[in-house]
Design a protein around this motif. Structure first.
Motif, PDB file in Angstrom:
ATOM      1  N   GLU A 381      -2.193 -15.006 -24.343  1.00  0.00           N
ATOM      2  CA  GLU A 381      -2.084 -16.430 -24.656  1.00  0.00           C
ATOM      3  C   GLU A 381      -0.898 -17.096 -23.963  1.00  0.00           C
ATOM      4  N   LEU A 382      -0.094 -16.299 -23.263  1.00  0.00           N
ATOM      5  CA  LEU A 382       1.141 -16.832 -22.684  1.00  0.00           C
ATOM      6  C   LEU A 382       0.916 -18.001 -21.728  1.00  0.00           C
ATOM      7  N   PRO A 383      -0.133 -17.987 -20.877  1.00  0.00           N
ATOM      8  CA  PRO A 383      -0.308 -19.119 -19.965  1.00  0.00           C
ATOM      9  C   PRO A 383      -0.469 -20.461 -20.678  1.00  0.00           C
ATOM     10  N   GLY A 384      -0.944 -20.444 -21.912  1.00  0.00           N
ATOM     11  CA  GLY A 384      -1.129 -21.701 -22.635  1.00  0.00           C
ATOM     12  C   GLY A 384       0.050 -22.107 -23.485  1.00  0.00           C
ATOM     13  N   VAL A 385       1.082 -21.268 -23.541  1.00  0.00           N
ATOM     14  CA  VAL A 385       2.259 -21.562 -24.375  1.00  0.00           C
ATOM     15  C   VAL A 385       3.132 -22.618 -23.704  1.00  0.00           C
ATOM     16  N   ARG A 386       3.633 -23.540 -24.504  1.00  0.00           N
ATOM     17  CA  ARG A 386       4.564 -24.558 -23.998  1.00  0.00           C
ATOM     18  C   ARG A 386       5.975 -24.187 -24.443  1.00  0.00           C
ATOM     19  N   LEU A 387       6.843 -23.992 -23.475  1.00  0.00           N
ATOM     20  CA  LEU A 387       8.232 -23.632 -23.754  1.00  0.00           C
ATOM     21  C   LEU A 387       9.145 -24.833 -23.551  1.00  0.00           C
ATOM     22  N   ALA A 388      10.227 -24.858 -24.350  1.00  0.00           N
ATOM     23  CA  ALA A 388      11.257 -25.887 -24.179  1.00  0.00           C
ATOM     24  C   ALA A 388      12.612 -25.199 -24.132  1.00  0.00           C
ATOM     25  N   LEU A 389      13.442 -25.613 -23.206  1.00  0.00           N
ATOM     26  CA  LEU A 389      14.791 -25.060 -23.097  1.00  0.00           C
ATOM     27  C   LEU A 389      15.600 -25.492 -24.316  1.00  0.00           C
ATOM     28  N   GLN A 413      24.559 -20.044 -23.424  1.00  0.00           N
ATOM     29  CA  GLN A 413      24.428 -20.941 -24.573  1.00  0.00           C
ATOM     30  C   GLN A 413      25.800 -21.480 -24.960  1.00  0.00           C
ATOM     31  N   THR A 414      25.888 -22.780 -25.134  1.00  0.00           N
ATOM     32  CA  THR A 414      27.138 -23.392 -25.579  1.00  0.00           C
ATOM     33  C   THR A 414      27.106 -23.676 -27.072  1.00  0.00           C
ATOM     34  N   ARG A 415      25.980 -23.374 -27.718  1.00  0.00           N
ATOM     35  CA  ARG A 415      25.832 -23.588 -29.158  1.00  0.00           C
ATOM     36  C   ARG A 415      25.369 -22.288 -29.809  1.00  0.00           C
ATOM     37  N   ALA A 428      15.191 -18.938 -13.903  1.00  0.00           N
ATOM     38  CA  ALA A 428      16.081 -20.079 -13.718  1.00  0.00           C
ATOM     39  C   ALA A 428      15.277 -21.342 -13.406  1.00  0.00           C
ATOM     40  N   ALA A 429      14.244 -21.175 -12.586  1.00  0.00           N
ATOM     41  CA  ALA A 429      13.395 -22.326 -12.269  1.00  0.00           C
ATOM     42  C   ALA A 429      12.679 -22.831 -13.515  1.00  0.00           C
ATOM     43  N   LEU A 430      12.193 -21.905 -14.361  1.00  0.00           N
ATOM     44  CA  LEU A 430      11.552 -22.301 -15.612  1.00  0.00           C
ATOM     45  C   LEU A 430      12.528 -23.070 -16.505  1.00  0.00           C
ATOM     46  N   ALA A 431      13.779 -22.597 -16.568  1.00  0.00           N
ATOM     47  CA  ALA A 431      14.779 -23.277 -17.387  1.00  0.00           C
ATOM     48  C   ALA A 431      14.972 -24.715 -16.925  1.00  0.00           C
ATOM     49  N   GLY A 432      14.763 -24.939 -15.641  1.00  0.00           N
ATOM     50  CA  GLY A 432      14.963 -26.291 -15.114  1.00  0.00           C
ATOM     51  C   GLY A 432      13.809 -27.240 -15.379  1.00  0.00           C
ATOM     52  N   VAL A 433      12.625 -26.698 -15.718  1.00  0.00           N
ATOM     53  CA  VAL A 433      11.457 -27.580 -15.869  1.00  0.00           C
ATOM     54  C   VAL A 433      10.808 -27.519 -17.249  1.00  0.00           C
ATOM     55  N   CYS A 434      11.147 -26.513 -18.068  1.00  0.00           N
ATOM     56  CA  CYS A 434      10.485 -26.370 -19.368  1.00  0.00           C
ATOM     57  C   CYS A 434      11.028 -27.392 -20.363  1.00  0.00           C
ATOM     58  N   ASP A 435      10.202 -28.365 -20.706  1.00  0.00           N
ATOM     59  CA  ASP A 435      10.605 -29.365 -21.698  1.00  0.00           C
ATOM     60  C   ASP A 435       9.601 -29.478 -22.833  1.00  0.00           C
ATOM     61  N   GLY A 436       8.665 -28.526 -22.901  1.00  0.00           N
ATOM     62  CA  GLY A 436       7.679 -28.522 -23.965  1.00  0.00           C
ATOM     63  C   GLY A 436       6.431 -29.330 -23.683  1.00  0.00           C
ATOM     64  N   PHE A 475      14.848 -20.149 -24.950  1.00  0.00           N
ATOM     65  CA  PHE A 475      13.652 -20.988 -24.963  1.00  0.00           C
ATOM     66  C   PHE A 475      13.096 -21.032 -26.374  1.00  0.00           C
ATOM     67  N   HIS A 476      12.520 -22.172 -26.726  1.00  0.00           N
ATOM     68  CA  HIS A 476      11.777 -22.317 -27.968  1.00  0.00           C
ATOM     69  C   HIS A 476      10.308 -22.548 -27.632  1.00  0.00           C
TER      70      HIS A 476
END
Length: 480
Positions: A381-389, A413-415, A428-436, A475-476
């Protein structure tokens, strides 16, 4: 009796005998020295005889004072809290303000040169108490259990979040002093029960169980406030294994513990094994580890036994006992169990030596949720998962000046738990574009096109790369 404590609380508050009031009255130097159990600067700072200074001397420093105006000396003496010494008043307990706005009552602090501790000594609030209070979830609950309440500190924190509180302790003197502290803090209706482990609450269930147990690992249980008499780290092991039977569906147990590091054995396997088979999701965190000599010295100091005639004998015997079990170190940390109702529980064991954002209890439910979500994330199911940084995640790149590619990429993480993770260019590229907003599959396809990698290969590797970053909160999983 409650009337007496109501009047005493009013006197304490009127004089400014609060956390902030004491700190301001003592000043930074004396307050800092007092945190190290050095009393001389505090005695100098309170020698003027003003009401607040007198209360600090009486209740915190334990020296004889002239009775402050309005102090009900005869009633307090009848309650066993003060005595007279040549016309002056002397406290028989340690009474300190606490960060909740309440008060903690315990036996007087033992300092070098004082008589030996009584076996049923009730220790006051300290670093372990504060650490557990910072760890416990802030989620409101119906029923809470403070197992091994001691002087009752955790009840002060639970009072605003639990509708019903049960507190237990094997030491009846601890319950006696805890009740006084709760009364002074305006807390009523705590159900206090005497007994070991879960014996006083047999057959009952709770939404939240907290415990700062007698976790000290020693060859003999000399003091009930810190030692159980169980073999090695067996008390904490049994506490963990029994706790799930007393959790309501969705309930959580949070406790402090010590565990052994044994030669030839991974401590993670040892402690993780305590949680295996409980049916609960689990999170174990080692915050510190000491070698055997450091550990023995710490607890001999705790009982003010340095410099006594028995110090070398106690030190040698304790150290020899640890050596007989091939102990190389003793870990200190947290253990959290959550009855999530799943048939596939997950246990995460890790070491966190860095400073973390406090209180951990403000986000501990999110931490547990991330660990569980990563474990139960199906690869298909991973291809359909929406991740947010996650909020507060930064990227750091290290490499020679002018180099086309960095030699190391780190997400920081700063928090929260302030973890770091070394990642590759894809993560790293995913971290730059994952907004959910977009599923992971199309994002990986786009990254593959930009980097020249095979899209199917990236997708196949994604579960192994993504799960740890979800589990650690970088990621969430977006449900929106």
């Amino acid at each position: 009796m409650n009337d007496l404590f109501d009047r005493l609380r009013e006197l304490l508050l009127d004089a400014g005998y609060t956390i902030d009031g004491v700190r301001e009255r003592l000043g930074e130097v004396a307050a800092t020295a007092l945190s190290r159990e050095e009393t001389v600067p505090a005695l100098r700072a309170t020698r003027d005889g003003d009401p607040l200074g007198t209360l600090i001397r009486l209740w915190w420093l334990g020296v004889p004072v002239d009775a402050p105006e309005g102090l009900p000396v005869a009633e307090l003496a009848a309650a066993g809290l003060v005595t007279s010494d040549g016309g002056r008043v002397v406290s028989t307990v340690h009474l300190q303000p606490w960060e909740t706005g309440g008060y903690v009552v315990s036996d007087r602090k033992v300092r070098p040169g004082d008589p030996a501790l009584r076996p049923d000594h009730v220790v006051g609030a300290g670093g372990a108490s504060a650490n557990l209070a910072q760890l416990v979830t802030r989620r409101p609950v119906e029923r809470a259990l403070d197992l091994g309440t001691g002087c009752g500190v955790q009840v002060l924190h639970l009072a605003g979040r639990a509708r019903e509180i049960v507190a237990t302790d094997v030491n009846p003197r601890a319950l006696e002093l805890a009740r006084i502290g709760w009364a002074l803090s305006g807390i009523r209706d705590v159900d206090a029960r005497e007994g070991s482990l879960f014996e006083p609450v047999a057959g009952e269930r709770f939404d939240l169980v907290v415990s700062n147990p007698p976790f000290v690992i020693s060859p003999a249980g000399r003091f009930t406030y810190r030692e159980s008499g169980f073999e090695a780290d067996g008390f904490c092991r049994d506490l963990v294994r029994q706790a799930p039977r007393f959790l309501a569906p969705g309930g959580t147990c949070q406790l402090l513990a010590n565990w052994l590091h044994v030669r030839g054995e991974d401590w993670r396997d040892r402690v993780g094994g305590w949680l295996t088979g409980t049916g609960c999701d689990g999170w174990v965190v080692q915050r510190d580890v000491q070698d055997p000599a450091e550990y023995v010295e710490l607890w001999l100091r705790d009982a003010a036994e340095q410099g006594t005639a028995r110090y070398r004998e106690l030190y040698d015997g304790w150290l020899g006992w640890l050596e007989s079990m091939d102990v190389t170190g003793i870990g200190f940390g947290w253990i959290t169990l959550h009855d999530s109702g799943t048939l596939d529980p997950v246990v995460r064991v890790e070491e966190l030596g860095q400073r973390v954002e406090l209180p951990v209890g403000g986000y501990v439910d999110e931490v547990l949720g991330s660990i569980a979500a990563a474990h139960r994330l199906p690869g298909a199911e991973l291809p359909g998962v929406r991740l947010a940084l996650a909020e507060g995640v930064l990227e750091e790149r290290v490499g020679p000046p002018g180099a086309e590619d960095p030699s190391r990429i780190t997400l920081r993480q700063t928090r929260g738990l302030r973890r770091t993770a070394r990642v590759g260019t894809v993560e790293a590229a995913l971290a730059g574009v994952c907004d959910g907003d977009y599923p992971l599959g199309p994002l990986l396809a786009a990254i593959a096109e930009l980097t020249g990698e095979d899209a199917d290969d990236l997708l196949a590797k994604a579960p192994e790369a993504i799960r740890p970053l979800v589990a650690e909160g970088f990621f969430h999983i977006s449900t929106g």
